[in-house]
Design a protein around this motif. Structure first.
Motif, PDB file in Angstrom:
ATOM      1  N   GLN A 173    -105.736  73.141 -20.027  1.00  0.00           N
ATOM      2  CA  GLN A 173    -105.634  74.241 -19.065  1.00  0.00           C
ATOM      3  C   GLN A 173    -104.601  73.960 -17.977  1.00  0.00           C
ATOM      4  OE1 GLN A 173    -109.474  75.395 -17.500  1.00  0.00           O
ATOM      5  NE2 GLN A 173    -110.444  75.295 -19.517  1.00  0.00           N
ATOM      6  N   LYS A 174    -103.804  72.921 -18.182  1.00  0.00           N
ATOM      7  CA  LYS A 174    -102.743  72.551 -17.239  1.00  0.00           C
ATOM      8  C   LYS A 174    -103.286  72.247 -15.834  1.00  0.00           C
ATOM      9  CE  LYS A 174     -99.194  74.972 -19.808  1.00  0.00           C
ATOM     10  NZ  LYS A 174     -98.672  73.828 -20.514  1.00  0.00           N
ATOM     11  N   LEU A 175    -104.388  71.520 -15.794  1.00  0.00           N
ATOM     12  CA  LEU A 175    -105.016  71.186 -14.512  1.00  0.00           C
ATOM     13  C   LEU A 175    -104.463  69.911 -13.883  1.00  0.00           C
ATOM     14  CD1 LEU A 175    -108.714  72.048 -15.412  1.00  0.00           C
ATOM     15  CD2 LEU A 175    -107.074  73.434 -14.133  1.00  0.00           C
ATOM     16  N   SER A 176    -103.851  69.043 -14.688  1.00  0.00           N
ATOM     17  CA  SER A 176    -103.331  67.804 -14.092  1.00  0.00           C
ATOM     18  C   SER A 176    -102.135  68.089 -13.182  1.00  0.00           C
ATOM     19  CB  SER A 176    -102.971  66.784 -15.171  1.00  0.00           C
ATOM     20  OG  SER A 176    -101.942  67.255 -16.001  1.00  0.00           O
ATOM     21  N   GLY A 177    -101.372  69.113 -13.466  1.00  0.00           N
ATOM     22  CA  GLY A 177    -100.218  69.453 -12.627  1.00  0.00           C
ATOM     23  C   GLY A 177    -100.609  69.740 -11.187  1.00  0.00           C
ATOM     24  N   PRO A 178    -101.563  70.651 -10.942  1.00  0.00           N
ATOM     25  CA  PRO A 178    -101.986  70.898  -9.566  1.00  0.00           C
ATOM     26  C   PRO A 178    -102.610  69.668  -8.897  1.00  0.00           C
ATOM     27  CG  PRO A 178    -102.704  72.685 -10.989  1.00  0.00           C
ATOM     28  CD  PRO A 178    -102.146  71.620 -11.882  1.00  0.00           C
ATOM     29  N   LEU A 179    -103.290  68.843  -9.674  1.00  0.00           N
ATOM     30  CA  LEU A 179    -103.891  67.633  -9.127  1.00  0.00           C
ATOM     31  C   LEU A 179    -102.797  66.655  -8.681  1.00  0.00           C
ATOM     32  CD1 LEU A 179    -106.683  66.395  -8.626  1.00  0.00           C
ATOM     33  CD2 LEU A 179    -106.634  65.508 -10.955  1.00  0.00           C
ATOM     34  N   VAL A 180    -101.774  66.485  -9.500  1.00  0.00           N
ATOM     35  CA  VAL A 180    -100.634  65.631  -9.148  1.00  0.00           C
ATOM     36  C   VAL A 180     -99.926  66.189  -7.910  1.00  0.00           C
ATOM     37  CG1 VAL A 180     -98.332  64.879  -9.906  1.00  0.00           C
ATOM     38  CG2 VAL A 180    -100.286  64.683 -11.460  1.00  0.00           C
ATOM     39  N   ALA A 181     -99.687  67.484  -7.887  1.00  0.00           N
ATOM     40  CA  ALA A 181     -98.995  68.101  -6.749  1.00  0.00           C
ATOM     41  C   ALA A 181     -99.765  67.884  -5.451  1.00  0.00           C
ATOM     42  CB  ALA A 181     -98.786  69.594  -7.009  1.00  0.00           C
ATOM     43  N   LYS A 182    -101.065  68.055  -5.493  1.00  0.00           N
ATOM     44  CA  LYS A 182    -101.887  67.873  -4.294  1.00  0.00           C
ATOM     45  C   LYS A 182    -101.857  66.409  -3.842  1.00  0.00           C
ATOM     46  CE  LYS A 182    -104.505  70.381  -1.734  1.00  0.00           C
ATOM     47  NZ  LYS A 182    -103.896  71.280  -0.765  1.00  0.00           N
ATOM     48  N   ALA A 183    -101.905  65.495  -4.794  1.00  0.00           N
ATOM     49  CA  ALA A 183    -101.844  64.073  -4.454  1.00  0.00           C
ATOM     50  C   ALA A 183    -100.519  63.736  -3.770  1.00  0.00           C
ATOM     51  CB  ALA A 183    -102.032  63.218  -5.712  1.00  0.00           C
ATOM     52  N   LEU A 184     -99.443  64.312  -4.257  1.00  0.00           N
ATOM     53  CA  LEU A 184     -98.132  64.032  -3.676  1.00  0.00           C
ATOM     54  C   LEU A 184     -97.990  64.601  -2.272  1.00  0.00           C
ATOM     55  CD1 LEU A 184     -95.855  64.493  -6.798  1.00  0.00           C
ATOM     56  CD2 LEU A 184     -96.550  62.350  -5.691  1.00  0.00           C
ATOM     57  N   GLU A 185     -98.720  65.662  -1.961  1.00  0.00           N
ATOM     58  CA  GLU A 185     -98.699  66.203  -0.595  1.00  0.00           C
ATOM     59  C   GLU A 185     -99.197  65.170   0.415  1.00  0.00           C
ATOM     60  OE1 GLU A 185    -100.831  69.880  -0.150  1.00  0.00           O
ATOM     61  OE2 GLU A 185     -99.733  70.821  -1.804  1.00  0.00           O
ATOM     62  N   VAL A 186    -100.115  64.323  -0.013  1.00  0.00           N
ATOM     63  CA  VAL A 186    -100.701  63.316   0.872  1.00  0.00           C
ATOM     64  C   VAL A 186     -99.649  62.315   1.330  1.00  0.00           C
ATOM     65  CG1 VAL A 186    -102.392  61.418   0.971  1.00  0.00           C
ATOM     66  CG2 VAL A 186    -102.976  63.559  -0.204  1.00  0.00           C
ATOM     67  N   VAL A 187     -98.676  62.027   0.478  1.00  0.00           N
ATOM     68  CA  VAL A 187     -97.657  61.016   0.775  1.00  0.00           C
ATOM     69  C   VAL A 187     -96.260  61.593   0.572  1.00  0.00           C
ATOM     70  CG1 VAL A 187     -99.102  58.995   0.357  1.00  0.00           C
ATOM     71  CG2 VAL A 187     -97.946  60.087  -1.562  1.00  0.00           C
ATOM     72  N   SER A 188     -96.039  62.790   1.064  1.00  0.00           N
ATOM     73  CA  SER A 188     -94.793  63.509   0.811  1.00  0.00           C
ATOM     74  C   SER A 188     -93.556  62.819   1.373  1.00  0.00           C
ATOM     75  CB  SER A 188     -94.888  64.934   1.358  1.00  0.00           C
ATOM     76  OG  SER A 188     -95.119  64.901   2.757  1.00  0.00           O
ATOM     77  N   ASP A 189     -93.743  61.923   2.317  1.00  0.00           N
ATOM     78  CA  ASP A 189     -92.594  61.236   2.916  1.00  0.00           C
ATOM     79  C   ASP A 189     -92.383  59.831   2.354  1.00  0.00           C
ATOM     80  OD1 ASP A 189     -94.922  60.231   4.008  1.00  0.00           O
ATOM     81  OD2 ASP A 189     -94.125  60.060   6.039  1.00  0.00           O
ATOM     82  N   SER A 190     -93.030  59.518   1.222  1.00  0.00           N
ATOM     83  CA  SER A 190     -92.946  58.180   0.635  1.00  0.00           C
ATOM     84  C   SER A 190     -92.670  58.245  -0.859  1.00  0.00           C
ATOM     85  CB  SER A 190     -94.273  57.427   0.836  1.00  0.00           C
ATOM     86  OG  SER A 190     -94.561  57.285   2.199  1.00  0.00           O
ATOM     87  N   GLY A 191     -92.043  57.187  -1.360  1.00  0.00           N
ATOM     88  CA  GLY A 191     -91.873  57.053  -2.795  1.00  0.00           C
ATOM     89  C   GLY A 191     -93.192  56.682  -3.448  1.00  0.00           C
ATOM     90  N   VAL A 192     -93.346  57.087  -4.693  1.00  0.00           N
ATOM     91  CA  VAL A 192     -94.588  56.862  -5.437  1.00  0.00           C
ATOM     92  C   VAL A 192     -94.225  56.441  -6.858  1.00  0.00           C
ATOM     93  CG1 VAL A 192     -96.736  57.944  -6.262  1.00  0.00           C
ATOM     94  CG2 VAL A 192     -95.725  58.687  -4.100  1.00  0.00           C
ATOM     95  N   PHE A 193     -95.020  55.536  -7.418  1.00  0.00           N
ATOM     96  CA  PHE A 193     -94.866  55.235  -8.838  1.00  0.00           C
ATOM     97  C   PHE A 193     -96.169  55.487  -9.557  1.00  0.00           C
ATOM     98  CE2 PHE A 193     -96.502  51.118  -7.465  1.00  0.00           C
ATOM     99  CZ  PHE A 193     -97.186  50.611  -8.557  1.00  0.00           C
TER     100      PHE A 193
END
Length: 154
Positions: free
Chosen positions: A93-113
């Protein structure tokens, strides 16, 4: 924030991460307590997925970077996106995309791996859509699974 979770929420998070079968249980509780953020995806009041923005231990970061032949400095990538799990009955149902996007909002000013199994096409697609790119070479992880490192720079 992990400290803000109820005991029931923490237990639910751990249960779902363990259900994914990708994580060594002995460090799970410690890593959860040290995370920057834990995210829950709910539908109709039921938890359908989880993710974490983790602060990886230096030894883990070094081991992953060396195994993948990828530069994962704490300065460039202070966070790791991980523990992503969607319950089987709602996959596709393409639910991981919104979950990833929300997680990235938490650290929007930092690099992530992130690390992902090379055969997990859905998660790879979600990471690519969110702006991650694969780096280094695939490497053998826990239980002989082949993993790839993905990075998202600021």
């Amino acid at each position: 924030k992990p400290a803000e979770l109820t005991d029931a929420d923490r237990a639910s998070f751990v249960e779902l991460v363990r259900a994914g079968g990708e994580v060594a249980s002995q460090l799970l509780e410690k890593n959860i307590a040290n995370a920057q953020a834990l995210l829950f995806l709910t539908q109709l009041g039921q938890v359908r997925g989880v993710a974490a923005v983790k602060r990886p231990l230096p030894s883990y970061r070094m081991r992953v970077g060396k195994s993948a032949n990828a530069e994962l400095t704490d300065e460039d990538f202070p966070y790791e996106l991980g523990y992503i799990f969607i319950v089987p009955e709602v996959r596709g149902q393409k639910l991981s995309g919104p979950l990833v996007a929300k997680a990235l909002e938490v650290v929007s000013d930092s690099g992530v791996f992130a690390t992902v199994r090379i055969d997990n096409q859905a998660m790879r697609a979600s990471l690519l859509k969110a702006g991650f790119k694969p780096v280094g070479r695939p490497y053998r992880g826990r239980n002989s699974r082949i993993l790839q490192v993905f990075i998202k720079q600021v």
